[in-house]
Design an enzyme around this catalytic site. Sequence first.
Site, PDB file in Angstrom:
ATOM      1  N   ILE A 155       0.794  -1.242   0.073  1.00 34.54           N
ATOM      2  CA  ILE A 155       0.020   0.129  -0.064  1.00 34.54           C
ATOM      3  C   ILE A 155       0.853   1.294  -0.023  1.00 34.54           C
ATOM      4  CG2 ILE A 155      -1.742   1.405   1.343  1.00 34.54           C
ATOM      5  CD1 ILE A 155      -2.904  -1.357   2.297  1.00 34.54           C
ATOM      6  N   THR A 231      -4.212   5.212   7.736  1.00 35.93           N
ATOM      7  CA  THR A 231      -5.220   4.335   7.174  1.00 35.93           C
ATOM      8  C   THR A 231      -4.722   2.911   7.436  1.00 35.93           C
ATOM      9  OG1 THR A 231      -4.071   4.348   5.122  1.00 35.93           O
ATOM     10  CG2 THR A 231      -6.040   5.644   5.416  1.00 35.93           C
ATOM     11  N   SER A 232      -3.872   2.997   8.527  1.00 36.72           N
ATOM     12  CA  SER A 232      -3.130   1.570   8.973  1.00 36.72           C
ATOM     13  C   SER A 232      -3.876   0.857  10.025  1.00 36.72           C
ATOM     14  CB  SER A 232      -1.647   1.913   9.112  1.00 36.72           C
ATOM     15  OG  SER A 232      -0.953   0.536   8.818  1.00 36.72           O
ATOM     16  N   ARG A 233      -3.493   1.303  11.245  1.00 35.06           N
ATOM     17  CA  ARG A 233      -4.081   0.934  12.450  1.00 35.06           C
ATOM     18  C   ARG A 233      -4.124   1.836  13.583  1.00 35.06           C
ATOM     19  NH1 ARG A 233      -6.129  -2.270   9.667  1.00 35.06           N
ATOM     20  NH2 ARG A 233      -6.345  -4.752   9.586  1.00 35.06           N
ATOM     21  N   GLU A 262     -11.624   1.840  17.978  1.00 35.19           N
ATOM     22  CA  GLU A 262     -12.471   2.032  17.250  1.00 35.19           C
ATOM     23  C   GLU A 262     -13.555   0.555  17.396  1.00 35.19           C
ATOM     24  OE1 GLU A 262     -10.249   1.243  13.506  1.00 35.19           O
ATOM     25  OE2 GLU A 262     -10.933  -0.601  13.170  1.00 35.19           O
ATOM     26  N   HIS A 294     -13.118   3.179   9.313  1.00 31.81           N
ATOM     27  CA  HIS A 294     -12.434   2.099   8.699  1.00 31.81           C
ATOM     28  C   HIS A 294     -12.850   1.532   7.394  1.00 31.81           C
ATOM     29  CE1 HIS A 294      -9.117  -1.465  10.004  1.00 31.81           C
ATOM     30  NE2 HIS A 294      -9.570  -1.267   8.717  1.00 31.81           N
ATOM     31  N   ALA A 296     -11.353   2.078   4.105  1.00 30.68           N
ATOM     32  CA  ALA A 296     -10.249   2.256   2.806  1.00 30.68           C
ATOM     33  C   ALA A 296     -10.182   1.127   2.226  1.00 30.68           C
ATOM     34  CB  ALA A 296      -9.093   2.650   3.709  1.00 30.68           C
TER      35      ALA A 296
END
Length: 329
Positions: A155, A231-233, A262, A294, A296
């Site tokens: 990514i 956009t990862s964690r 989240e 979440h 993406a």
Amino acid sequence: MKVAVFSARRYDRMLLNEANASHGHELVFLEDQLNARTADLAQGCEAVAIFVNDKADKDVLATLAAGGTRLVTTRSTGFNHIDAEAAAALDIAATRVADYSPYSVAEFAVGLLIAVNRKIPRAVTRTRDGNFELDGLMGFDLHGRTVGVVGTGKIGRIFGRIMSGFGCTVLGYDPYPQAEFETYGRYVTADELLAASDIVSLHCPLTEANRHLVNADTLARSKRGGILINTSRGGLVDTEAAVEALKSGQLGGLAIDVYEQEASLFFQDLSTTIIADDVIQRLVSFPNVIVTGHQAFFTREAIGQIMATTLDNITAFARGEPLVNRIEA
Ligand code: NAI
């Protein structure tokens, strides 16, 4: 094979059922998240298919093992929600979707960047309300700016390539450099990346070693007024430190698709409830912050591949074939 599918939404049900036509597994769909309270629901299911906010920790895995589960497969790339060592000790195989459209996430990260920089969500809200004023909507040209990519895997490399197409200088930090990245970007140390980047985008997995990779200290050493994209964690960012940095102006903008807490918020409609999480409420109140839930990965192409690979993982396990997407302990 009988499979308990946790955190099953309407689209999971529809697409997994479609893809399962050529596999023939017995799918049991459960809307609940997998956790200590719900693990019993998988009793008698040899396989369990989970998603990012399900929790396959040691205790949950022990309950699953006692109920006959031999495979846990996640419908995601990230696998920080599975205790791989505990799974191995219990003789439960763990698999994931190592490969699916990385464009889905990279393109979304670019979208978040443009949206937060050019204040597009605010502008849309204004025009809906008949307000065509421009005050407060000014952004900056991305062309000529420096973008730091933390994690230059599948990514991160696509994100970096897109940003290079925008005319940005692209810097990367990754303990395992990739030659392809160097065709448009340049590797630097993590400190150099933070100090030089107008925009930092996170694309590395969450591990115990890099939890709160972005914290009060690293934010203080970052370029003042920069934009952070995650956009990862969620666990990669100390969110409270980010709130403080936003308040002082050290952080100029933040766009997140993932959030450390989240699990109790995302993938559900809480619009008629009182949200007790003060940090997320504070964040969404800032004019220079964008939060998405979440999403993406959520493109037709990516979801199709996720469902197909999940069923391939289950079928390979059922047939005793090698597990190409195995999560190693
Ligand atoms: P990948 O495995 O291809 O690349 C990850 C890269 O991060 C590797 O090159 C690795 O060496 C590097 N890395 C590991 N630790 C690092 C650290 N501490 N600092 C810098 N780099 C480090 O993974 P891919 O497919 O690019 O995915 C990246 C992450 O994106 C996933 O781990 C997942 O957490 C997240 N993701 C988020 C989605 C969403 O919907 N928001 C969907 C899919 C993935």
